[in-house]
Design a protein around this motif. Structure first.
Motif, short mmCIF file in Angstrom:
data_model
loop_
_atom_site.label_atom_id
_atom_site.label_comp_id
_atom_site.label_asym_id
_atom_site.label_seq_id
_atom_site.Cartn_x
_atom_site.Cartn_y
_atom_site.Cartn_z
N UNK A 190 35.00 20.97 51.57
CA UNK A 190 34.19 21.88 50.78
C UNK A 190 35.10 22.71 49.89
N UNK A 191 34.61 23.02 48.68
CA UNK A 191 35.38 23.89 47.78
C UNK A 191 34.64 25.22 47.68
N UNK A 192 35.33 26.31 48.00
CA UNK A 192 34.69 27.61 48.01
C UNK A 192 35.47 28.57 47.12
N UNK A 193 34.74 29.39 46.40
CA UNK A 193 35.40 30.36 45.52
C UNK A 193 34.80 31.75 45.68
N UNK A 194 35.62 32.78 45.53
CA UNK A 194 35.08 34.13 45.52
C UNK A 194 34.37 34.39 44.20
N UNK A 195 33.37 35.26 44.21
CA UNK A 195 32.69 35.60 42.96
C UNK A 195 33.60 36.50 42.12
N UNK A 196 33.26 36.64 40.85
CA UNK A 196 34.10 37.49 39.98
C UNK A 196 34.11 38.93 40.45
N UNK A 197 33.02 39.35 41.06
CA UNK A 197 32.97 40.69 41.65
C UNK A 197 33.99 40.79 42.78
N UNK A 198 34.03 39.78 43.65
CA UNK A 198 35.00 39.76 44.74
C UNK A 198 36.43 39.73 44.21
N UNK A 199 36.62 39.00 43.09
CA UNK A 199 37.96 38.95 42.49
C UNK A 199 38.39 40.34 42.05
N UNK A 200 37.42 41.10 41.51
CA UNK A 200 37.74 42.45 41.02
C UNK A 200 38.11 43.36 42.20
N UNK A 201 37.28 43.31 43.27
CA UNK A 201 37.58 44.10 44.46
C UNK A 201 38.94 43.68 45.03
N UNK A 202 39.16 42.36 45.04
CA UNK A 202 40.43 41.84 45.55
C UNK A 202 41.62 42.33 44.75
N UNK A 203 41.44 42.45 43.44
CA UNK A 203 42.51 42.94 42.58
C UNK A 203 42.88 44.38 42.95
N UNK A 204 41.86 45.23 43.12
CA UNK A 204 42.10 46.63 43.49
C UNK A 204 42.75 46.70 44.87
N UNK A 205 42.20 45.87 45.80
CA UNK A 205 42.71 45.80 47.16
C UNK A 205 44.18 45.39 47.17
N UNK A 206 44.53 44.50 46.24
CA UNK A 206 45.88 43.99 46.12
C UNK A 206 46.85 45.07 45.70
N UNK A 207 46.38 45.99 44.85
CA UNK A 207 47.23 47.10 44.40
C UNK A 207 47.55 48.02 45.56
N UNK A 208 46.53 48.28 46.38
CA UNK A 208 46.71 49.18 47.52
C UNK A 208 47.57 48.53 48.60
N UNK A 209 47.38 47.23 48.75
CA UNK A 209 48.12 46.50 49.78
C UNK A 209 47.33 46.39 51.05
N UNK A 210 47.92 45.78 52.04
CA UNK A 210 47.21 45.57 53.30
C UNK A 210 46.41 44.29 53.27
N UNK A 211 45.47 44.17 54.18
CA UNK A 211 44.70 42.92 54.24
C UNK A 211 43.61 42.93 53.17
#
Lengths: 111, 209
Positions: B121-142
């Motif tokens: 199966x091929x699964x992708x995060x939505x663009x909204x999830x990508x945006x949250x993930x980007x912010x999450x990435x700046x903060x760090x952690x899981x």
């Protein structure tokens, strides 16, 4: 997925359960690069906005994997093997929307 | 995607500019359109017009779908995970045990046949999830959103493997391996491509006498 592909037994274990391997005949492999048409790519791009499963790409990879296994089996048949054991798969995305699938294993003869 | 969205946008701007200058020229000539000139130009421009139409549709569609994703995609991922778990539980109840094993061995000796079984199966995060993930990435952690998407996808693929094994008539699946491969190549322009991971599970199905 049929249990026997063109009369060749394919397993990903080192031995064949319930059978005895009599002769190993070396590595056989099969690979394929496939892509979907632009329409399906665009649809997958739209589906990607809302997230979830990208069915077009699932299909694409399933088809390509079957083709790669088929080519590996043809390779095994050409050297006169009766089974392929320890099958492994490798995937790489060449560009987005086109994927290379590679299947390899050891050709053997079994009792 | 081979054809990136940014290209469509720039094409659409180019074509609109070309049309504006063309029509201005026609108007400046007193509204008299050349008889042979216009169709030829249209044929030449046709692919660009189609591309520009797609660009315009995309500009309308993208924000709408983005909002849709922001509202529903999180719940959708959770629902997918839950549903996969429910199907797994019902299948376990039906078969009486868990049929997937990751070891090469542990099976009974009265094996009658064996063969490859696989599911993907091929699964992708939505663009909204990508945006949250980007912010999450700046903060760090899981980065929880991506982890949720991938683990839901993996549960789904494992369940597909079980169902495939049941459909093919295998009693047990041994030596199960799970591969995860990115659908986005390293070299590509990551801004305008499909983001997704492929989850692939395979094993050897065995049937007892």
């Amino acid at each position: 997925m049929q249990q026997v592909v063109n009369g060749i037994l394919v397993v990903n274990t080192e031995t064949i359960p319930g059978k005895v391997i009599t002769e190993t005949m070396g590595v056989v492999s099969g690979s394929t690069v496939r892509a979907k048409n632009v329409g399906k790519d665009i649809f997958a791009g739209l589906k990607n906005i809302v997230g979830g499963e990208l069915t077009q790409y699932t299909e694409l990879l399933q088809e390509s994997r079957n083709e790669a296994v088929g080519r590996m089996v043809a390779d095994a048949m050409s050297i006169g093997a009766t089974a392929v054991v320890n099958v492994r798969f490798a995937t790489s995305a060449i560009t987005a929307g086109a994927a290379e699938l590679f299947a390899y294993g050891t050709a053997v003869k079994y009792e | 995607m081979k054809t990136s969205i940014a290209n469509f946008r720039s094409f659409s701007i180019l074509v609109i500019m070309a049309f504006v200058t063309f029509s201005l020229k026609v108007v400046a000539q007193g509204g008299a359109v050349e008889d042979e000139g216009l169709p030829l130009v249209l044929i030449f421009l046709l692919p660009f017009i189609l591309l520009s139409l797609f660009g315009v549709v995309w500009m309308i569609l993208w924000p709408a779908m983005f909002v849709w994703g922001a509202v529903f995609s999180g719940a959708k991922v959770e629902r997918m995970h839950e549903e996969a778990n429910q199907r797994r539980d019902s299948l376990r109840k039906r078969m009486g045990r868990e049929i997937l094993n990751s070891i090469d061995g542990g099976y009974r000796t009265d094996v009658s046949s064996a063969g490859l079984v696989h599911a993907n199966g091929v699964f992708g995060p939505s663009h909204w999830h990508l945006m949250i993930g980007f912010v999450n990435n700046l903060i760090g952690g899981s980065v929880t959103v991506f982890q949720q998407v991938i683990s839901a996808g993996r549960a789904e693929v494992m369940q597909r493997l079980r169902e495939q094994a049941e459909e093919d008539g295998w009693d047990e699946v041994i030596n199960v391996r799970i591969d995860t491969a990115s659908m986005t190549p390293q070299s590509s322009n990551t801004r305008n491509t499909v983001r997704g991971v492929e989850i692939f599970a395979y094993g050897t199905g065995i049937k007892y006498e």
